[in-house]
Design an enzyme around this catalytic site. Structure first.
Site, short mmCIF file in Angstrom:
data_model
loop_
_atom_site.label_atom_id
_atom_site.label_comp_id
_atom_site.label_asym_id
_atom_site.label_seq_id
_atom_site.Cartn_x
_atom_site.Cartn_y
_atom_site.Cartn_z
N GLY A 57 0.86 -1.17 0.19
CA GLY A 57 -0.20 0.03 0.01
C GLY A 57 0.86 1.20 -0.04
O GLY A 57 0.41 2.41 -0.19
N HIS A 58 1.87 1.06 0.19
CA HIS A 58 3.03 2.47 0.17
C HIS A 58 4.21 2.18 -0.85
O HIS A 58 5.33 1.92 -0.58
CB HIS A 58 3.58 2.37 1.59
CG HIS A 58 4.20 3.85 1.99
ND1 HIS A 58 5.34 4.18 1.64
CD2 HIS A 58 3.49 4.83 2.72
CE1 HIS A 58 5.44 5.56 2.14
NE2 HIS A 58 4.46 5.94 2.75
N PHE A 59 4.00 2.47 -1.70
CA PHE A 59 3.14 2.85 -2.92
C PHE A 59 2.88 1.78 -3.65
O PHE A 59 4.04 1.55 -4.40
CB PHE A 59 3.02 4.24 -3.26
CG PHE A 59 2.99 5.18 -2.24
CD1 PHE A 59 1.71 5.79 -1.73
CD2 PHE A 59 4.24 5.83 -1.91
CE1 PHE A 59 1.67 6.92 -0.82
CE2 PHE A 59 3.83 6.89 -0.79
CZ PHE A 59 2.92 7.15 -0.35
#
Length: 152
Positions: A57-59
């Site tokens: 999720g990052h990124f």
């Protein structure tokens, strides 16, 4: 180089680190200690891999190691210093604060963080402060002061 620093006895494997710190996957962020002076200084390695959960999720399109995890890696190296001090009470040392932390460059999957922490102070056998720096390929990526407190 001082003979006591060049000895393999001053290195800590991941198994030994697990014996000193309470952190476990996915939050064990120190792979190996390459220089260890208990109660004074530690230099450690954190290998950053694309398989770590934060990169989902990052990124996803441009994975970057979150700054807070770089700081946590530095804090864990500081914890290695403190947990080896025989005159301190045994217990859980936790983050109590950070001062003047600056992020200089992004940390990417495939990078190897070299984290150096030096003990600055211990007060009342409960509070500690370390100076931490993280480098990738010899370039400073993060630096600051980290504070710890013993939890009852």
């Amino acid at each position: 180089m001082d003979n006591k620093l060049s000895s393999e006895n001053n290195q800590l494997s991941s198994e030994k680190i697990l014996g000193l710190l309470p952190h476990r996957y996915p939050f064990a962020l120190v792979d190996k200690v390459i220089e260890n002076i208990p109660g004074e200084r530690a230099v450690a390695v954190k290998n950053v891999t694309i398989n770590e959960p934060q990169f989902q999720g990052h990124f996803p399109e441009r994975p970057l190691m979150p700054g807070v995890l770089i700081v946590e890696s530095m804090a864990q190296v500081g914890g290695i210093i403190v947990t080896q001090m025989p005159d301190l009470p045994k217990g859980l040392f936790v983050f109590a604060g950070i001062n003047n932390v600056k992020f200089r460059k992004p940390v990417l999957p495939g990078d190897q963080l070299i984290i150096t922490c030096d003990l600055l102070s211990i007060k009342r056998q409960r509070f500690g402060k370390v100076k931490g720096e993280a480098h990738v390929d010899g370039n400073l990526v993060c630096a600051g002061e980290l504070m710890f407190s013993l939890v009852d």
